[in-house]
Design an enzyme around this catalytic site. Sequence first.
Site, PDB file in Angstrom:
ATOM      1  N   ARG A   1      60.879 -30.697 -16.566  1.00  0.00           N
ATOM      2  CA  ARG A   1      61.425 -31.937 -17.085  1.00  0.00           C
ATOM      3  C   ARG A   1      62.083 -31.643 -18.430  1.00  0.00           C
ATOM      4  NH1 ARG A   1      60.513 -34.268 -13.250  1.00  0.00           N
ATOM      5  NH2 ARG A   1      59.615 -36.019 -12.554  1.00  0.00           N
TER       6      ARG A   1
ATOM      7  N   HIS B   1      69.410 -32.836 -11.148  1.00  0.00           N
ATOM      8  CA  HIS B   1      67.916 -32.837 -10.677  1.00  0.00           C
ATOM      9  C   HIS B   1      67.818 -32.966  -9.175  1.00  0.00           C
ATOM     10  CE1 HIS B   1      64.015 -34.985 -12.489  1.00  0.00           C
ATOM     11  NE2 HIS B   1      63.969 -34.516 -11.243  1.00  0.00           N
TER      12      HIS B   1
HETATM   13  P1  NAP Z   1      50.533 -29.735 -10.864  1.00  0.00           P
HETATM   14  O1  NAP Z   1      50.193 -29.470  -9.377  1.00  0.00           O
HETATM   15  O2  NAP Z   1      49.933 -30.709 -11.739  1.00  0.00           O
HETATM   16  O3  NAP Z   1      50.893 -28.374 -11.797  1.00  0.00           O
HETATM   17  C1  NAP Z   1      51.010 -28.258 -13.166  1.00  0.00           C
HETATM   18  C2  NAP Z   1      50.789 -26.742 -13.481  1.00  0.00           C
HETATM   19  O4  NAP Z   1      51.168 -26.851 -14.882  1.00  0.00           O
HETATM   20  C3  NAP Z   1      49.239 -26.400 -13.467  1.00  0.00           C
HETATM   21  O5  NAP Z   1      49.022 -25.105 -13.140  1.00  0.00           O
HETATM   22  C4  NAP Z   1      48.805 -26.699 -14.874  1.00  0.00           C
HETATM   23  O6  NAP Z   1      47.619 -26.004 -15.227  1.00  0.00           O
HETATM   24  C5  NAP Z   1      49.835 -26.015 -15.515  1.00  0.00           C
HETATM   25  N1  NAP Z   1      49.922 -26.729 -17.131  1.00  0.00           N
HETATM   26  C6  NAP Z   1      50.085 -28.018 -17.219  1.00  0.00           C
HETATM   27  N2  NAP Z   1      49.890 -28.079 -18.732  1.00  0.00           N
HETATM   28  C7  NAP Z   1      49.608 -26.832 -19.185  1.00  0.00           C
HETATM   29  C8  NAP Z   1      49.631 -26.382 -20.342  1.00  0.00           C
HETATM   30  N3  NAP Z   1      49.568 -27.271 -21.499  1.00  0.00           N
HETATM   31  N4  NAP Z   1      49.631 -24.960 -20.587  1.00  0.00           N
HETATM   32  C9  NAP Z   1      49.481 -24.427 -19.565  1.00  0.00           C
HETATM   33  N5  NAP Z   1      49.770 -24.833 -18.246  1.00  0.00           N
HETATM   34  C10 NAP Z   1      49.800 -25.835 -18.263  1.00  0.00           C
HETATM   35  O7  NAP Z   1      52.252 -30.083 -10.925  1.00  0.00           O
HETATM   36  P2  NAP Z   1      53.383 -29.821  -9.881  1.00  0.00           P
HETATM   37  O8  NAP Z   1      53.231 -30.688  -8.515  1.00  0.00           O
HETATM   38  O9  NAP Z   1      53.302 -28.344  -9.598  1.00  0.00           O
HETATM   39  O10 NAP Z   1      54.548 -30.314 -10.541  1.00  0.00           O
HETATM   40  C11 NAP Z   1      55.157 -29.666 -11.830  1.00  0.00           C
HETATM   41  C12 NAP Z   1      56.189 -30.474 -12.412  1.00  0.00           C
HETATM   42  O11 NAP Z   1      57.414 -30.311 -11.597  1.00  0.00           O
HETATM   43  C13 NAP Z   1      55.979 -32.110 -12.110  1.00  0.00           C
HETATM   44  O12 NAP Z   1      54.952 -32.661 -13.294  1.00  0.00           O
HETATM   45  C14 NAP Z   1      57.375 -32.692 -12.374  1.00  0.00           C
HETATM   46  O13 NAP Z   1      57.658 -32.840 -13.796  1.00  0.00           O
HETATM   47  C15 NAP Z   1      58.365 -31.367 -11.932  1.00  0.00           C
HETATM   48  N6  NAP Z   1      59.131 -31.769 -10.714  1.00  0.00           N
HETATM   49  C16 NAP Z   1      60.423 -31.639 -10.807  1.00  0.00           C
HETATM   50  C17 NAP Z   1      61.207 -31.983  -9.681  1.00  0.00           C
HETATM   51  C18 NAP Z   1      62.710 -31.859  -9.756  1.00  0.00           C
HETATM   52  O14 NAP Z   1      63.178 -31.999  -8.813  1.00  0.00           O
HETATM   53  N7  NAP Z   1      63.341 -31.085 -10.793  1.00  0.00           N
HETATM   54  C19 NAP Z   1      60.432 -32.336  -8.332  1.00  0.00           C
HETATM   55  C20 NAP Z   1      58.988 -32.532  -8.286  1.00  0.00           C
HETATM   56  C21 NAP Z   1      58.303 -32.103  -9.541  1.00  0.00           C
HETATM   57  P3  NAP Z   1      46.234 -25.813 -14.324  1.00  0.00           P
HETATM   58  O15 NAP Z   1      46.354 -25.469 -13.146  1.00  0.00           O
HETATM   59  O16 NAP Z   1      45.270 -25.105 -15.304  1.00  0.00           O
HETATM   60  O17 NAP Z   1      45.951 -27.551 -14.213  1.00  0.00           O
END
Ligand code: NAP
Length: 313
Positions: free
Chosen positions: A228, A276
């Site tokens: 993001r 995006h």
């Molecule tokens: P997710 O499964 O919730 O994984 C988030 C990861 O970030 C987890 O490993 C979490 O740690 C870690 N994290 C969160 N807060 C943290 C902090 N303060 N310090 C250290 N690590 C932290 O999410 P996801 O499905 O992988 O998606 C990630 C993000 O990608 C989404 O939230 C979205 O914003 C973005 N996204 C972008 C697109 C695009 O087209 N550009 C598409 C889809 C998603 P833990 O494992 O310990 O919980």
Amino acid sequence: MAEAIALVGCKGPDQEAEYLRILSAAMPEEQVIPFRVMDDAARAAARVAVVANPDPAEVAALPGLVWVQSLWAGVEKLVGAFDRPLPIVRLVDREMARTMAEAVLAWTYYLQRDMPAYARQQRDRVWRPQAYRKPSDMIVGLLGLGALGAAAADRLTGAGFRVVGWSRSPKVLPGIDAVSGADTLPAMLGRCDILVCLVPLTPETRGLVNAETLAALKPGAALINFARGPIVVTADLIAALDSGHLTHAVLDVFEVEPLPGDSPLWSHPGVTVLPHISGPTDMDSAAATVAENLRAFRRTGQVPDGVDAARGY
Ligand code: NAP
């Protein structure tokens, strides 16, 4: 038949018709109705809403909701947006993880094979081979080891890159060096040739990539932000690029989208702007995931695992 599912927050009639068709095909046993055409009785009865970018007032007009299924993986706009604490189930979808991992590998190769430098050289009619760097000599750092970060780690190690990953809680993933917690971040950053951002946007991660974190990166490193926009402080990023400490940034997400025409990022020679597109929702696959969640809910009455409101993801 159970009460109807409310479809809320589509971008215009074409998207609404498309989502309705695909969702109805994936779960023919359910009746999916756009919020705007639901009568008062249907609105009162709905227990589940499938949402894209919903107007919170429309969600508030569905008083019987038990949970909300998002069609996107990033739900920062939904957390705290509703008039009551409704469980939010974000999209965790294999096809999205595959697409995102593919994008991470593609743009990692773009940086590893010095494509930004060759594009500049071609523009200036310069014939100059850059030194080749093997994947096995490069460390890619992943901020975030969730559904998308873990898939990216797998793809990168499969391509021979060395991977170090960072998350909030400790993780064990095959072939990667995983660290966790804020105090491990500076040392992790100091090892990275390429840093890939895949953490959700939360109060803790807003501005995480700033002057201090960028300075901790290895000199000559590059950044990929596929998470993001507000996670990266744009002015600090530009300063790090201008100083030469950072060689290039591939940005798919921005504080304001579409990126405004007067943003300095458009014309910065060290920046690749993408609209995006790194991990788009594949509606067929998303609808199958939503259908699975709904069937489990109808069978057990249990709301699928949702976002932790306190953590913000
Ligand atoms: P997710 O499964 O919730 O994984 C988030 C990861 O970030 C987890 O490993 C979490 O740690 C870690 N994290 C969160 N807060 C943290 C902090 N303060 N310090 C250290 N690590 C932290 O999410 P996801 O499905 O992988 O998606 C990630 C993000 O990608 C989404 O939230 C979205 O914003 C973005 N996204 C972008 C697109 C695009 O087209 N550009 C598409 C889809 C998603 P833990 O494992 O310990 O919980």
